[in-house]
Design a protein around this motif. Structure first.
Motif, PDB file in Angstrom:
ATOM      1  N   HIS A  44       4.567   7.421   2.415  1.00  0.00           N
ATOM      2  CA  HIS A  44       5.266   8.495   3.138  1.00  0.00           C
ATOM      3  C   HIS A  44       5.663   8.008   4.529  1.00  0.00           C
ATOM      4  CE1 HIS A  44       4.950  11.908   0.387  1.00  0.00           C
ATOM      5  NE2 HIS A  44       3.734  11.481   0.081  1.00  0.00           N
ATOM      6  N   GLN A  45       4.761   7.275   5.191  1.00  0.00           N
ATOM      7  CA  GLN A  45       5.057   6.743   6.522  1.00  0.00           C
ATOM      8  C   GLN A  45       6.164   5.693   6.454  1.00  0.00           C
ATOM      9  OE1 GLN A  45       3.837   7.879   9.573  1.00  0.00           O
ATOM     10  NE2 GLN A  45       5.582   6.635  10.215  1.00  0.00           N
ATOM     11  N   ALA A  46       6.142   4.861   5.406  1.00  0.00           N
ATOM     12  CA  ALA A  46       7.173   3.835   5.241  1.00  0.00           C
ATOM     13  C   ALA A  46       8.552   4.478   5.088  1.00  0.00           C
ATOM     14  CB  ALA A  46       6.853   2.945   4.041  1.00  0.00           C
ATOM     15  N   ILE A  47       8.611   5.572   4.331  1.00  0.00           N
ATOM     16  CA  ILE A  47       9.879   6.301   4.191  1.00  0.00           C
ATOM     17  C   ILE A  47      10.335   6.805   5.554  1.00  0.00           C
ATOM     18  CG2 ILE A  47      10.985   8.378   3.265  1.00  0.00           C
ATOM     19  CD1 ILE A  47       9.199   8.043   0.761  1.00  0.00           C
ATOM     20  N   ALA A  48       9.412   7.408   6.292  1.00  0.00           N
ATOM     21  CA  ALA A  48       9.753   7.935   7.618  1.00  0.00           C
ATOM     22  C   ALA A  48      10.248   6.818   8.530  1.00  0.00           C
ATOM     23  CB  ALA A  48       8.540   8.640   8.233  1.00  0.00           C
ATOM     24  N   ASP A  49       9.578   5.644   8.476  1.00  0.00           N
ATOM     25  CA  ASP A  49       9.972   4.515   9.319  1.00  0.00           C
ATOM     26  C   ASP A  49      11.343   3.966   8.951  1.00  0.00           C
ATOM     27  OD1 ASP A  49       7.493   4.781  10.547  1.00  0.00           O
ATOM     28  OD2 ASP A  49       6.595   3.059   9.512  1.00  0.00           O
TER      29      ASP A  49
ATOM     30  N   GLY B 116       0.799  -1.220   0.000  1.00  0.00           N
ATOM     31  CA  GLY B 116       0.000   0.000   0.000  1.00  0.00           C
ATOM     32  C   GLY B 116       0.831   1.270   0.000  1.00  0.00           C
ATOM     33  N   TRP B 117       2.129   1.131  -0.318  1.00  0.00           N
ATOM     34  CA  TRP B 117       3.022   2.289  -0.306  1.00  0.00           C
ATOM     35  C   TRP B 117       2.891   3.133  -1.569  1.00  0.00           C
ATOM     36  CZ3 TRP B 117       7.713  -1.176   1.296  1.00  0.00           C
ATOM     37  CH2 TRP B 117       7.574  -1.564   2.636  1.00  0.00           C
ATOM     38  N   VAL B 118       2.459   2.542  -2.651  1.00  0.00           N
ATOM     39  CA  VAL B 118       2.219   3.269  -3.900  1.00  0.00           C
ATOM     40  C   VAL B 118       0.899   2.791  -4.492  1.00  0.00           C
ATOM     41  CG1 VAL B 118       4.670   3.562  -4.497  1.00  0.00           C
ATOM     42  CG2 VAL B 118       3.409   1.641  -5.424  1.00  0.00           C
ATOM     43  N   THR B 119       0.353   3.645  -5.331  1.00  0.00           N
ATOM     44  CA  THR B 119      -0.780   3.243  -6.158  1.00  0.00           C
ATOM     45  C   THR B 119      -0.331   3.365  -7.602  1.00  0.00           C
ATOM     46  OG1 THR B 119      -1.695   5.483  -6.184  1.00  0.00           O
ATOM     47  CG2 THR B 119      -2.516   3.988  -4.482  1.00  0.00           C
ATOM     48  N   ILE B 120      -0.817   2.459  -8.423  1.00  0.00           N
ATOM     49  CA  ILE B 120      -0.532   2.486  -9.855  1.00  0.00           C
ATOM     50  C   ILE B 120      -1.869   2.708 -10.550  1.00  0.00           C
ATOM     51  CG2 ILE B 120       0.456   1.260 -11.826  1.00  0.00           C
ATOM     52  CD1 ILE B 120       2.493   1.672  -9.551  1.00  0.00           C
ATOM     53  N   ALA B 121      -1.954   3.773 -11.331  1.00  0.00           N
ATOM     54  CA  ALA B 121      -3.195   4.122 -12.019  1.00  0.00           C
ATOM     55  C   ALA B 121      -2.942   4.280 -13.509  1.00  0.00           C
ATOM     56  CB  ALA B 121      -3.764   5.418 -11.438  1.00  0.00           C
ATOM     57  N   GLU B 122      -3.991   4.181 -14.274  1.00  0.00           N
ATOM     58  CA  GLU B 122      -3.905   4.398 -15.717  1.00  0.00           C
ATOM     59  C   GLU B 122      -3.574   5.860 -15.976  1.00  0.00           C
ATOM     60  OE1 GLU B 122      -4.130   1.959 -17.999  1.00  0.00           O
ATOM     61  OE2 GLU B 122      -4.437   0.529 -16.359  1.00  0.00           O
ATOM     62  N   GLY B 123      -2.709   6.092 -16.942  1.00  0.00           N
ATOM     63  CA  GLY B 123      -2.364   7.446 -17.353  1.00  0.00           C
ATOM     64  C   GLY B 123      -2.813   7.665 -18.786  1.00  0.00           C
ATOM     65  N   ALA B 124      -2.225   8.630 -19.440  1.00  0.00           N
ATOM     66  CA  ALA B 124      -2.557   8.929 -20.839  1.00  0.00           C
ATOM     67  C   ALA B 124      -2.102   7.770 -21.721  1.00  0.00           C
ATOM     68  CB  ALA B 124      -1.878  10.217 -21.273  1.00  0.00           C
TER      69      ALA B 124
END
Length: 151
Positions: free
Chosen positions: A106-111, A85-93
């Motif tokens: 962001h929390q994972a980076i902080a941890d 759940g650290w990133v989401t992958i979505a459709e782009g152009a």
């Protein structure tokens, strides 16, 4: 650009650039991975997350380019990161897919930052800040040189 010509004997007398860099890369990766294991991530995952934190949402092709990583390797690396759940992958152009750092990312980076900083500090103490800056510049030149070599 000036091209140097070497005979085979002088080339084989020098250590292989690729081998030397791969050895250093494996040793450094191992050192970072050992301390970052507590945060449940590898330094490769941390690098991907930090790039997204720095640059914001990115098409996967651009993220791979910034990381100097094959797209297929990036796609495999993103699987566990997305499952956490650290990133989401979505459709782009068009057919593009866009990676976005999530609040959990962001929390994972902080941890993970304390472990990363521990190794970063130890490495800088061993290498020295000035030598690191010179080495980092040399590594950037090596990356650029690979493009000139047709890589």
């Amino acid at each position: 650009m000036m091209h140097m010509h070497h005979d085979t004997d002088s080339l084989t007398a020098l250590p292989c650039i690729c081998t030397a860099l791969r050895k250093a890369s494996r040793a450094v990766t191992r050192a970072y991975d050992e301390v970052m294991e507590e945060a449940g991530m590898s330094v490769a995952q941390f690098s991907i997350l930090r790039h997204l934190a720095r640059h914001g949402p990115l098409p996967l092709s651009r993220l791979a380019e910034l990381l100097v990583m094959e797209r297929t390797t990036l796609y495999r690396a993103l699987g566990p990161i997305e499952r956490h759940g650290w990133v989401t992958i979505a459709e782009g152009a068009g057919r593009a897919k866009i990676a976005t750092l999530s609040p959990a990312g962001h929390q994972a980076i902080a941890d993970a930052t304390a472990g990363w900083a521990k190794v970063q500090t130890a490495m800088l103490e061993q290498i020295g800040a000035d030598d690191w800056q010179e080495l980092e510049a040399a590594l950037a030149r090596i990356v650029a040189a690979t493009r000139e070599c047709g890589a």
